[in-house]
Design a protein around this motif. Sequence first.
Motif, PDB file in Angstrom:
ATOM      1  N   VAL A  30     -36.577  18.365 -60.714  1.00  0.00           N
ATOM      2  CA  VAL A  30     -36.181  17.188 -59.836  1.00  0.00           C
ATOM      3  C   VAL A  30     -36.775  17.392 -58.670  1.00  0.00           C
ATOM      4  N   LEU A  31     -37.560  16.180 -58.141  1.00  0.00           N
ATOM      5  CA  LEU A  31     -38.270  16.096 -57.063  1.00  0.00           C
ATOM      6  C   LEU A  31     -37.154  15.573 -55.885  1.00  0.00           C
ATOM      7  N   ILE A  32     -36.956  16.450 -54.870  1.00  0.00           N
ATOM      8  CA  ILE A  32     -36.222  15.919 -53.633  1.00  0.00           C
ATOM      9  C   ILE A  32     -37.205  15.453 -52.687  1.00  0.00           C
ATOM     10  N   ASP A  33     -37.069  14.121 -52.569  1.00  0.00           N
ATOM     11  CA  ASP A  33     -37.904  13.451 -51.431  1.00  0.00           C
ATOM     12  C   ASP A  33     -37.406  13.351 -50.229  1.00  0.00           C
ATOM     13  N   ILE A  34     -38.249  14.265 -49.144  1.00  0.00           N
ATOM     14  CA  ILE A  34     -37.529  14.094 -47.839  1.00  0.00           C
ATOM     15  C   ILE A  34     -38.467  13.331 -46.951  1.00  0.00           C
ATOM     16  N   THR A  35     -39.183  12.348 -47.533  1.00  0.00           N
ATOM     17  CA  THR A  35     -40.097  11.340 -46.585  1.00  0.00           C
ATOM     18  C   THR A  35     -39.269  10.815 -45.552  1.00  0.00           C
ATOM     19  N   GLY A  36     -38.051  10.349 -45.989  1.00  0.00           N
ATOM     20  CA  GLY A  36     -37.322   9.510 -44.855  1.00  0.00           C
ATOM     21  C   GLY A  36     -36.165  10.359 -44.164  1.00  0.00           C
ATOM     22  N   VAL A  37     -36.399  11.802 -44.080  1.00  0.00           N
ATOM     23  CA  VAL A  37     -35.548  12.555 -43.342  1.00  0.00           C
ATOM     24  C   VAL A  37     -36.316  12.836 -42.000  1.00  0.00           C
ATOM     25  N   PRO A  38     -35.789  12.509 -40.989  1.00  0.00           N
ATOM     26  CA  PRO A  38     -36.497  12.407 -39.743  1.00  0.00           C
ATOM     27  C   PRO A  38     -36.693  14.056 -39.075  1.00  0.00           C
ATOM     28  N   ILE A  39     -35.661  14.822 -39.282  1.00  0.00           N
ATOM     29  CA  ILE A  39     -35.719  16.185 -38.742  1.00  0.00           C
ATOM     30  C   ILE A  39     -35.292  17.080 -39.872  1.00  0.00           C
ATOM     31  N   VAL A  40     -36.015  18.308 -39.876  1.00  0.00           N
ATOM     32  CA  VAL A  40     -36.032  19.299 -40.972  1.00  0.00           C
ATOM     33  C   VAL A  40     -35.847  20.545 -40.165  1.00  0.00           C
ATOM     34  N   ILE A  88     -37.507  14.148 -65.930  1.00  0.00           N
ATOM     35  CA  ILE A  88     -38.118  14.429 -64.667  1.00  0.00           C
ATOM     36  C   ILE A  88     -36.921  13.427 -63.832  1.00  0.00           C
ATOM     37  N   SER A  89     -36.323  13.776 -62.783  1.00  0.00           N
ATOM     38  CA  SER A  89     -35.506  13.175 -61.828  1.00  0.00           C
ATOM     39  C   SER A  89     -36.022  13.195 -60.456  1.00  0.00           C
ATOM     40  N   VAL A  90     -35.788  12.142 -59.732  1.00  0.00           N
ATOM     41  CA  VAL A  90     -35.954  11.972 -58.404  1.00  0.00           C
ATOM     42  C   VAL A  90     -34.776  11.902 -57.453  1.00  0.00           C
ATOM     43  N   MET A  91     -34.694  12.664 -56.344  1.00  0.00           N
ATOM     44  CA  MET A  91     -33.512  12.231 -55.347  1.00  0.00           C
ATOM     45  C   MET A  91     -34.261  11.833 -53.869  1.00  0.00           C
ATOM     46  N   PRO A  92     -34.072  10.554 -53.846  1.00  0.00           N
ATOM     47  CA  PRO A  92     -34.831  10.276 -52.497  1.00  0.00           C
ATOM     48  C   PRO A  92     -33.841  10.500 -51.334  1.00  0.00           C
ATOM     49  N   LEU A  93     -34.122  10.989 -50.264  1.00  0.00           N
ATOM     50  CA  LEU A  93     -33.353  11.218 -49.107  1.00  0.00           C
ATOM     51  C   LEU A  93     -33.488  10.632 -48.067  1.00  0.00           C
ATOM     52  N   ILE A  94     -32.908   9.823 -47.227  1.00  0.00           N
ATOM     53  CA  ILE A  94     -32.990   9.029 -46.135  1.00  0.00           C
ATOM     54  C   ILE A  94     -31.918   9.345 -44.956  1.00  0.00           C
ATOM     55  N   GLY A  95     -32.710   9.645 -43.787  1.00  0.00           N
ATOM     56  CA  GLY A  95     -31.663   9.719 -42.794  1.00  0.00           C
ATOM     57  C   GLY A  95     -31.209  11.188 -42.461  1.00  0.00           C
ATOM     58  N   THR A  96     -30.408  11.338 -41.661  1.00  0.00           N
ATOM     59  CA  THR A  96     -29.980  12.929 -41.051  1.00  0.00           C
ATOM     60  C   THR A  96     -29.135  13.305 -42.139  1.00  0.00           C
ATOM     61  N   ILE A  97     -29.380  14.789 -42.271  1.00  0.00           N
ATOM     62  CA  ILE A  97     -28.667  15.503 -43.189  1.00  0.00           C
ATOM     63  C   ILE A  97     -27.665  16.644 -42.413  1.00  0.00           C
ATOM     64  N   ASP A  98     -26.383  16.331 -42.338  1.00  0.00           N
ATOM     65  CA  ASP A  98     -25.387  17.146 -41.793  1.00  0.00           C
ATOM     66  C   ASP A  98     -24.927  18.073 -42.889  1.00  0.00           C
ATOM     67  N   THR A  99     -23.854  18.862 -42.615  1.00  0.00           N
ATOM     68  CA  THR A  99     -23.319  19.748 -43.449  1.00  0.00           C
ATOM     69  C   THR A  99     -22.646  18.970 -44.738  1.00  0.00           C
ATOM     70  N   GLU A 100     -21.883  18.194 -44.359  1.00  0.00           N
ATOM     71  CA  GLU A 100     -21.039  17.436 -45.222  1.00  0.00           C
ATOM     72  C   GLU A 100     -22.004  16.677 -46.277  1.00  0.00           C
ATOM     73  N   ARG A 101     -23.035  15.978 -45.792  1.00  0.00           N
ATOM     74  CA  ARG A 101     -23.875  15.304 -46.695  1.00  0.00           C
ATOM     75  C   ARG A 101     -24.792  16.205 -47.474  1.00  0.00           C
ATOM     76  N   ALA A 102     -24.976  17.573 -46.903  1.00  0.00           N
ATOM     77  CA  ALA A 102     -25.765  18.748 -47.602  1.00  0.00           C
ATOM     78  C   ALA A 102     -24.807  19.029 -48.796  1.00  0.00           C
ATOM     79  N   LYS A 103     -23.520  19.046 -48.627  1.00  0.00           N
ATOM     80  CA  LYS A 103     -22.637  19.340 -49.813  1.00  0.00           C
ATOM     81  C   LYS A 103     -22.602  18.352 -51.017  1.00  0.00           C
ATOM     82  N   LEU A 104     -22.774  16.984 -50.519  1.00  0.00           N
ATOM     83  CA  LEU A 104     -22.757  16.002 -51.571  1.00  0.00           C
ATOM     84  C   LEU A 104     -24.002  15.946 -52.051  1.00  0.00           C
TER      85      LEU A 104
END
Length: 279
Positions: A198-208, A165-181
């Motif tokens: 794998v849990l992708i945590d979007i709690t810190g993403v302001p806009i989806v 089990i892994s976690v990827m916490p995401l914080i801040g805006t996601i643009d195309t370049e960051r999405a690729k990363l």
Amino acid sequence: MYRDFSNFIHTNKDVLLHKWMDEMKKQADPDILQVTSDIFYEDTSREFLDLMVGNVLGTKDGSFDEKLDNFAEKVVQLGWTIRFITTGLRLFGLLVYTEMKQQGLFTTKKENADEDIYYTFEKWLSTMYSVVVNAYADSWEKTALVQRTALQELSAPLLPIFDGISVMPLIGTIDTERAKLIMENLLIGVVKNRSDVVLIDITGVPIVDTMVAHHIIQASDAVRLVGCQAMLVGIRPEIAQTIVNLGIELDQVITTSTMKKGMEKALAMTHREIVEKKG
């Protein structure tokens, strides 16, 4: 004639150094002076002055270039700006010119420019100016690249929490370049950590929006191809409403409102649970 300038600077080094430091302190950002002690400031200024003298004397073993690169790297790390450096070069040139003129070295004007001491001094100073500025720019670009790479790695980390089990916490805006990363780190991370979930945590993403959702769906599909199940956690009510209004389908992605619920589900998917120890 360059050697004459070098010898003059070397002979009058202490006088030039202290006048130069006094002038530079008037130009310096207060923040630079606060973090730089007087001794260190003098040592750095003296090192720079020695570099200018060494440039004229020259060496065939490339030691000047190496010293210049090391000096440029140091001042970049100290936070000395390019404006501060160029101002220092200009002031240093004026001080040397003034001292030489006071000692009668700029009194005779030559018809032939190549024989005129003022022309030669300007030529020497311009060359030195270019060499120092280029070295500073190269060092700054290297430092900026290292910082940008480190920041990118931190912007999408994959953290193994339990076996499988892994976690990827995401914080801040996601643009195309960051999405690729995110996609790259996700695929490399789940394979490296042998993750089943794998849990992708979007709690810190302001806009989806549609673009962000599209990238998340793509990442989930890619993860599934390497044998791992992606889960989207941290969906706030306003984010859920936006997803519905935009008609975005997340049928193939497991979603939960909180990390806690997501972790409980991930443990259940891997046939485990957290049991409170009695006694």
